[in-house]
Scaffold this motif. Structure first.
Motif, PDB file in Angstrom:
ATOM      1  N   UNK A   1       0.927  -1.366  -0.406  1.00  0.00           N
ATOM      2  CA  UNK A   1       0.501   0.201  -0.234  1.00  0.00           C
ATOM      3  C   UNK A   1       0.588   1.604  -0.009  1.00  0.00           C
ATOM      4  N   UNK A   2       0.180   2.323  -0.611  1.00  0.00           N
ATOM      5  CA  UNK A   2       0.984   3.155  -0.480  1.00  0.00           C
ATOM      6  C   UNK A   2      -0.154   4.921  -0.526  1.00  0.00           C
ATOM      7  N   UNK A   3       0.362   5.871   0.131  1.00  0.00           N
ATOM      8  CA  UNK A   3      -0.558   7.073   0.254  1.00  0.00           C
ATOM      9  C   UNK A   3      -0.630   7.870  -0.862  1.00  0.00           C
ATOM     10  N   UNK A   4      -1.680   8.202  -1.153  1.00  0.00           N
ATOM     11  CA  UNK A   4      -2.454   8.534  -2.779  1.00  0.00           C
ATOM     12  C   UNK A   4      -1.345   9.557  -3.362  1.00  0.00           C
ATOM     13  N   UNK A   5      -1.034  10.852  -2.420  1.00  0.00           N
ATOM     14  CA  UNK A   5      -0.251  11.571  -2.166  1.00  0.00           C
ATOM     15  C   UNK A   5       1.244  11.193  -2.972  1.00  0.00           C
ATOM     16  N   UNK A   6       1.932  10.476  -2.450  1.00  0.00           N
ATOM     17  CA  UNK A   6       3.130   9.456  -2.895  1.00  0.00           C
ATOM     18  C   UNK A   6       3.231   8.867  -3.776  1.00  0.00           C
ATOM     19  N   UNK A   7       2.338   8.506  -4.059  1.00  0.00           N
ATOM     20  CA  UNK A   7       1.554   7.943  -5.781  1.00  0.00           C
ATOM     21  C   UNK A   7       2.299   8.682  -6.490  1.00  0.00           C
ATOM     22  N   UNK A   8       1.042   9.682  -6.249  1.00  0.00           N
ATOM     23  CA  UNK A   8       0.846  10.525  -7.261  1.00  0.00           C
ATOM     24  C   UNK A   8       2.854  11.520  -7.901  1.00  0.00           C
ATOM     25  N   UNK A   9       3.097  11.416  -6.438  1.00  0.00           N
ATOM     26  CA  UNK A   9       4.479  12.487  -6.704  1.00  0.00           C
ATOM     27  C   UNK A   9       4.979  12.185  -7.999  1.00  0.00           C
ATOM     28  N   UNK A  10       5.267  10.775  -7.533  1.00  0.00           N
ATOM     29  CA  UNK A  10       6.621   9.751  -8.148  1.00  0.00           C
ATOM     30  C   UNK A  10       5.783   9.247  -9.191  1.00  0.00           C
ATOM     31  N   UNK A  11       4.699   9.389  -9.864  1.00  0.00           N
ATOM     32  CA  UNK A  11       3.917   8.515 -10.990  1.00  0.00           C
ATOM     33  C   UNK A  11       5.224   9.016 -12.203  1.00  0.00           C
ATOM     34  N   UNK A  12       4.946   8.299 -13.521  1.00  0.00           N
ATOM     35  CA  UNK A  12       5.366   8.185 -14.461  1.00  0.00           C
ATOM     36  C   UNK A  12       4.827   9.341 -15.770  1.00  0.00           C
ATOM     37  N   UNK A  13       4.557   9.542 -16.039  1.00  0.00           N
ATOM     38  CA  UNK A  13       3.786  10.850 -16.787  1.00  0.00           C
ATOM     39  C   UNK A  13       3.761  10.060 -18.126  1.00  0.00           C
ATOM     40  N   UNK A  14       4.241   8.833 -18.395  1.00  0.00           N
ATOM     41  CA  UNK A  14       3.758   8.630 -19.469  1.00  0.00           C
ATOM     42  C   UNK A  14       2.014   7.569 -19.378  1.00  0.00           C
ATOM     43  N   UNK A  15       2.017   7.291 -18.436  1.00  0.00           N
ATOM     44  CA  UNK A  15       0.983   6.445 -18.066  1.00  0.00           C
ATOM     45  C   UNK A  15      -0.896   7.249 -17.212  1.00  0.00           C
ATOM     46  N   UNK A  16      -1.163   7.090 -18.223  1.00  0.00           N
ATOM     47  CA  UNK A  16      -2.803   8.632 -17.465  1.00  0.00           C
ATOM     48  C   UNK A  16      -3.541   7.367 -16.405  1.00  0.00           C
ATOM     49  N   UNK A  17      -3.723   8.113 -15.613  1.00  0.00           N
ATOM     50  CA  UNK A  17      -4.633   8.097 -14.887  1.00  0.00           C
ATOM     51  C   UNK A  17      -6.083   8.109 -14.880  1.00  0.00           C
ATOM     52  N   UNK A  18      -7.065   7.351 -14.828  1.00  0.00           N
ATOM     53  CA  UNK A  18      -8.334   7.421 -15.069  1.00  0.00           C
ATOM     54  C   UNK A  18      -9.177   6.714 -13.748  1.00  0.00           C
ATOM     55  N   UNK A  19      -9.482   8.424 -12.961  1.00  0.00           N
ATOM     56  CA  UNK A  19      -9.810   8.212 -11.841  1.00  0.00           C
ATOM     57  C   UNK A  19     -11.566   8.502 -11.874  1.00  0.00           C
TER      58      UNK A  19
END
Length: 245
Positions: free
Chosen positions: A150-168
């Protein structure tokens, strides 16, 4: 090649090759011999997530020892789907269901995400991985997804690769139709983010909507439980921009 659902399928965490007999675990021994009443010479299908699927013959050299002897490969190994599934943990029974359905619907990686309103928690990654394996066994899946820590949402987004789109899935989205939004997405590397039973906080929604690699979609006019929303969203993504096309 279609899966054979007439034969029992087992996940075996060891390399597979023709003629190399493998000693079954105590759990597999109990299930095959004591529960299913299988005997010497009966056959099952085995897979390990790397070497494809094999037809294997049961050998019983002693009353308490079971060997599985791969005879021939029935299906070659398929790659993991490239859809990442990000989810806020639910309560235990519904969490098990959510994980199993994600595997059935073609998720290649399962990432628990801790949000502000999350009500569930991850007490055992081993339990979740066992649910992944069970779903793979039952549904003919060869490439077995992994459940990450598990990871906190903000931590996940801070290190997220820009070439993979998140659909929420955003219950505050003004439109009720997700199809026009999904059809505008051009990226092939995708992740789907499902929030907790209490929904995303306003702070989290604002953060998600501020990021260039995030797209918000609605899920229609009805209020869905988180586990129902997960299956609905996976079906929408796979049907419009995923591997159902």
């Amino acid at each position: 090649m279609r899966a054979n659902f007439r034969m029992q399928r087992l996940f075996i965490d060891t390399p597979l090759s023709a003629g190399r007999a493998l000693e079954a675990t105590s759990d597999h021994f109990n299930y095959l011999v004591n529960v299913l009443r299988m005997t010497e010479g009966d056959e099952v299908l085995v897979f390990n997530g790397h070497d494809g699927e094999w037809r294997a013959r049961l050998l019983l050299p002693t009353r308490k020892k079971l060997l599985l002897q791969p005879i021939e490969q029935t299906r070659p190994q398929s790659p993991l789907p490239d859809l990442h599934y990000l989810f806020a943990p639910l309560k235990v029974g519904r969490l098990d269901y959510l994980v199993q359905k994600a595997v059935e619907m073609g998720a290649g990686l399962l990432q628990p995400v801790m949000t502000q309103h999350v009500q569930g928690k991850i007490t055992s990654l081993e339990r979740l991985q066992a649910n992944v394996v069970e779903a793979a066994e039952q549904c003919g899946v060869l490439a077995v997804p992994q459940v990450t820590a598990p990871v906190k949402l903000k931590d996940l987004l801070d290190t997220w690769p820009a070439d993979r789109r998140i659909i929420f899935c955003d219950e505050g989205e003004e439109s009720q139709n997700p199809l026009p939004i999904l059809n505008e997405i051009k990226e092939r590397k995708l992740a789907l983010l499902i929030g907790p039973e209490g929904g995303f906080s306003e702070e989290e929604r604002t953060l998600l909507r501020s990021l260039a690699f995030v797209t918000a979609i609605p899920l229609g006019p009805r209020i869905l439980r988180a586990d129902t929303a997960a299956v609905a969203a996976l079906a929408l993504v796979q049907a419009t921009i995923g591997d159902w096309r």
